[in-house]
Design a protein around this motif. Structure first.
Motif, PDB file in Angstrom:
ATOM      1  N   LYS A 113       0.814  -1.211   0.000  1.00 15.18           N
ATOM      2  CA  LYS A 113       0.000   0.000   0.000  1.00 15.18           C
ATOM      3  C   LYS A 113       0.854   1.271   0.000  1.00 15.18           C
ATOM      4  CE  LYS A 113      -4.014  -2.073   2.277  1.00 15.18           C
ATOM      5  NZ  LYS A 113      -4.933  -2.019   3.442  1.00 15.18           N
ATOM      6  N   LEU A 114       2.151   1.110   0.256  1.00 14.82           N
ATOM      7  CA  LEU A 114       3.036   2.286   0.256  1.00 14.82           C
ATOM      8  C   LEU A 114       3.140   2.867  -1.147  1.00 14.82           C
ATOM      9  CD1 LEU A 114       5.213   4.095   1.656  1.00 14.82           C
ATOM     10  CD2 LEU A 114       6.899   2.407   0.862  1.00 14.82           C
ATOM     11  N   LYS A 115       2.958   4.162  -1.239  1.00 14.95           N
ATOM     12  CA  LYS A 115       3.121   4.879  -2.510  1.00 14.95           C
ATOM     13  C   LYS A 115       4.401   5.715  -2.393  1.00 14.95           C
ATOM     14  CE  LYS A 115      -1.896   5.024  -2.856  1.00 14.95           C
ATOM     15  NZ  LYS A 115      -2.052   4.217  -1.613  1.00 14.95           N
ATOM     16  N   LEU A 116       5.399   5.367  -3.207  1.00 15.71           N
ATOM     17  CA  LEU A 116       6.749   5.915  -3.040  1.00 15.71           C
ATOM     18  C   LEU A 116       7.270   6.522  -4.337  1.00 15.71           C
ATOM     19  CD1 LEU A 116       9.415   6.270  -1.424  1.00 15.71           C
ATOM     20  CD2 LEU A 116       9.987   3.913  -2.044  1.00 15.71           C
ATOM     21  N   VAL A 117       7.756   7.764  -4.230  1.00 17.09           N
ATOM     22  CA  VAL A 117       8.446   8.446  -5.325  1.00 17.09           C
ATOM     23  C   VAL A 117       9.843   8.810  -4.858  1.00 17.09           C
ATOM     24  CG1 VAL A 117       8.589  10.619  -6.629  1.00 17.09           C
ATOM     25  CG2 VAL A 117       6.437   9.364  -6.535  1.00 17.09           C
ATOM     26  N   ILE A 118      10.817   8.631  -5.732  1.00 13.58           N
ATOM     27  CA  ILE A 118      12.181   9.099  -5.462  1.00 13.58           C
ATOM     28  C   ILE A 118      12.502  10.225  -6.436  1.00 13.58           C
ATOM     29  CG2 ILE A 118      14.639   8.502  -5.428  1.00 13.58           C
ATOM     30  CD1 ILE A 118      13.892   5.682  -4.646  1.00 13.58           C
ATOM     31  N   LEU A 119      12.867  11.367  -5.896  1.00 17.75           N
ATOM     32  CA  LEU A 119      13.262  12.512  -6.722  1.00 17.75           C
ATOM     33  C   LEU A 119      14.751  12.443  -7.030  1.00 17.75           C
ATOM     34  CD1 LEU A 119      11.314  15.493  -5.089  1.00 17.75           C
ATOM     35  CD2 LEU A 119      10.904  14.461  -7.333  1.00 17.75           C
ATOM     36  N   ILE A 120      15.117  12.596  -8.294  1.00 21.85           N
ATOM     37  CA  ILE A 120      16.514  12.539  -8.724  1.00 21.85           C
ATOM     38  C   ILE A 120      16.801  13.701  -9.668  1.00 21.85           C
ATOM     39  CG2 ILE A 120      16.792  10.042  -8.461  1.00 21.85           C
ATOM     40  CD1 ILE A 120      16.240   9.797 -11.496  1.00 21.85           C
ATOM     41  N   ASP A 121      18.093  14.033  -9.792  1.00 23.27           N
ATOM     42  CA  ASP A 121      18.531  15.031 -10.775  1.00 23.27           C
ATOM     43  C   ASP A 121      19.995  14.794 -11.105  1.00 23.27           C
ATOM     44  OD1 ASP A 121      19.969  16.038  -8.628  1.00 23.27           O
ATOM     45  OD2 ASP A 121      18.917  17.960  -8.546  1.00 23.27           O
ATOM     46  N   GLY A 122      20.591  15.739 -11.818  1.00 22.07           N
ATOM     47  CA  GLY A 122      21.993  15.587 -12.212  1.00 22.07           C
ATOM     48  C   GLY A 122      22.965  15.609 -11.063  1.00 22.07           C
ATOM     49  N   GLY A 123      22.498  15.975  -9.870  1.00 19.69           N
ATOM     50  CA  GLY A 123      23.350  15.952  -8.679  1.00 19.69           C
ATOM     51  C   GLY A 123      23.235  14.667  -7.890  1.00 19.69           C
ATOM     52  N   GLY A 131      10.301  -2.363  -8.645  1.00 19.37           N
ATOM     53  CA  GLY A 131       8.920  -1.941  -8.666  1.00 19.37           C
ATOM     54  C   GLY A 131       8.409  -1.323  -7.381  1.00 19.37           C
ATOM     55  N   ARG A 132       9.319  -0.840  -6.543  1.00 19.28           N
ATOM     56  CA  ARG A 132       8.910  -0.264  -5.261  1.00 19.28           C
ATOM     57  C   ARG A 132       8.797   1.255  -5.303  1.00 19.28           C
ATOM     58  NH1 ARG A 132       6.245  -2.048  -1.932  1.00 19.28           N
ATOM     59  NH2 ARG A 132       7.341  -1.736   0.029  1.00 19.28           N
ATOM     60  N   ALA A 133       9.383   1.897  -6.315  1.00 19.05           N
ATOM     61  CA  ALA A 133       9.359   3.357  -6.379  1.00 19.05           C
ATOM     62  C   ALA A 133       9.329   3.826  -7.824  1.00 19.05           C
ATOM     63  CB  ALA A 133      10.577   3.943  -5.666  1.00 19.05           C
ATOM     64  N   VAL A 134       8.806   5.026  -8.014  1.00 17.34           N
ATOM     65  CA  VAL A 134       8.809   5.684  -9.320  1.00 17.34           C
ATOM     66  C   VAL A 134       9.801   6.840  -9.257  1.00 17.34           C
ATOM     67  CG1 VAL A 134       7.459   7.056 -10.953  1.00 17.34           C
ATOM     68  CG2 VAL A 134       6.441   5.053  -9.859  1.00 17.34           C
TER      69      VAL A 134
END
Length: 413
Positions: free
Chosen positions: A308-318, A334-337
């Motif tokens: 049920k956990l809804k997980l996003v990971i924010l990434i960038d060039g750093g 398949g655990r995070a977008v």
């Protein structure tokens, strides 16, 4: 042809020809073949210790002898000191390592090794940014929050071309760091080439840098944000505390913000990933020499969250190194977008090998690959949802990437 030249020019041409002839004569005289010794000078200790039998070292010692015989220092006529001779050895060692062509493999003389140790301890004087080599350029991976570099307007992705007027050229990352650091309160001027804006000088006052680790925030929307700045020795325990705050917030929507996180300890990245993966799942592969089996780093199976956990990971060039390990593992399982921009692509493993006199070799010993065999070094990680952060966004203090992550999570059921 010469008969057509007026007489007043003839002496000049004759003079040029004479000068050229004299120069060439001097070169040929200097170029006479002289036999130099092929063994190390008697005064040097340990000169042949550990020497590979299949390698001909005579050229090295002949070059040493040529320097002794011919070189004239333009600034001093003093006799060579023991320190001068030792610096020659350090220079030769640096050249040996540089021949590998890897910007992350470097020889560190004692003073540089001590500076590197200060960096690892996380408390040092400088401007507060992480550097990396990319496409033959010295790039800013990230700037740390509330540091001189951030306040001066330096950004991730900036290319440094000069340091105090000295061209970066083929300078290693460690050599550049050594020049940028200095006494607290002094100024270092960085010439930066920014995409679309050209070159610009940034005069930055050095300060004491303390690397932050983590921040948390519960947004009004009910989305919990956990910002991780680095993967240092404190990260696993602090991340655990952050997850406890997330659970106490009684929400199922989590953003792990790894933007500007340059990485750190491998073990810290495995520990963080283990909170979301069953025991035994591969977090990252470590590949060494061809033909040798990959070393697999697996989840420790903390895995306290259900589907049920809804997980996003924010990434960038750093986002680099350990950040890419966590983002790659959680996305491929398949655990995070992943939302944001393509990561830096720093997927190599360095080991610091100390040497008896206080110097060291920082050497690349392996490459990191994601669970699905994606080479982090070669390609970095691409987000599933790409959202750019523009200069206008920064100026207006807007965060479209965070907004996109929140919007994505609120739409999940």
């Amino acid at each position: 042809m010469f008969d057509e030249i007026t007489p007043r020019f003839k002496p000049i041409l004759i003079g040029l020809f004479v000068a050229s002839a004299a120069f060439l004569a001097g070169w040929f005289l200097g170029g006479q073949t002289i036999t130099y010794p092929t063994e190390p000078p008697v005064a040097l200790s340990g000169a042949t210790e550990g020497q590979p039998e299949q390698v001909d070292f005579s050229i090295f010692w002949q070059t040493w002898a040529v320097i002794d015989d011919k070189f004239v220092n333009g600034t001093s006529t003093d006799a060579l000191t023991q320190e001068d001779l030792q610096n020659r050895v350090y220079g030769a060692a640096a050249g040996l390592v540089d021949s590998l062509g890897d910007p992350y493999t470097v020889f560190l003389p004692p003073a540089d090794n001590e500076a590197f140790a200060e960096d690892i301890r996380g408390d040092f004087g400088g401007v507060g940014m992480e550097l990396g080599a990319r496409d033959g350029q010295l790039k800013v991976i990230t700037t740390l929050p509330d540091t001189p570099a951030e306040r001066a307007g330096v950004r991730a992705g900036d290319a440094i071309t000069q340091i105090d007027g000295k061209p970066v050229g083929k300078m290693t990352v460690d050599e550049a760091v050594k020049l940028i650091r200095g006494e607290i309160g002094t100024i270092v001027t960085l010439t930066i080439n920014r995409s679309g804006e050209g070159a610009k000088d940034f005069a930055i006052t050095r300060g004491r840098i303390q690397v932050p680790t983590m921040e948390t925030e519960l947004l009004p929307s009910g989305v919990f944000v956990l910002k991780l700045y680095s993967f240092n020795a404190l990260s696993p325990q602090l991340f655990k505390q952050g997850l406890r705050q997330f659970i106490e917030a009684k929400t199922d929507k989590l953003i792990i913000d790894l933007r500007g996180n340059p990485g750190g300890y491998l073990e810290a990245s495995v520990d963080v990933a283990s909170w979301f993966l069953p025991e035994g799942k591969v977090v990252v592969k470590e590949r060494r020499v061809a033909g040798e089996a990959d070393k697999l780093y697996r989840s420790r199976g903390y895995n306290v969250f259900n589907d049920k956990l809804k997980l996003v990971i924010l990434i960038d060039g750093g986002s680099a190194s350990a950040s890419e390990i966590v983002a790659g593992a959680l996305s491929e399982h398949g655990r995070a977008v992943l939302i944001g921009e393509e990561t830096f692509g720093k997927g190599s493993v360095q080991e610091l090998v100390p040497l008896p006199d206080g110097s060291a070799v920082k050497i690349t010993i392996a490459k990191w690959l994601t669970p699905e065999d994606h080479s982090i070094s070669e390609n970095g990680l691409k987000p599933a949802v790409e959202v750019k952060m523009t200069a206008e966004d920064r100026e207006a203090e807007r965060d479209p990437q965070l907004a996109a992550a929140v919007d994505y999570l609120l739409k999940q059921k």
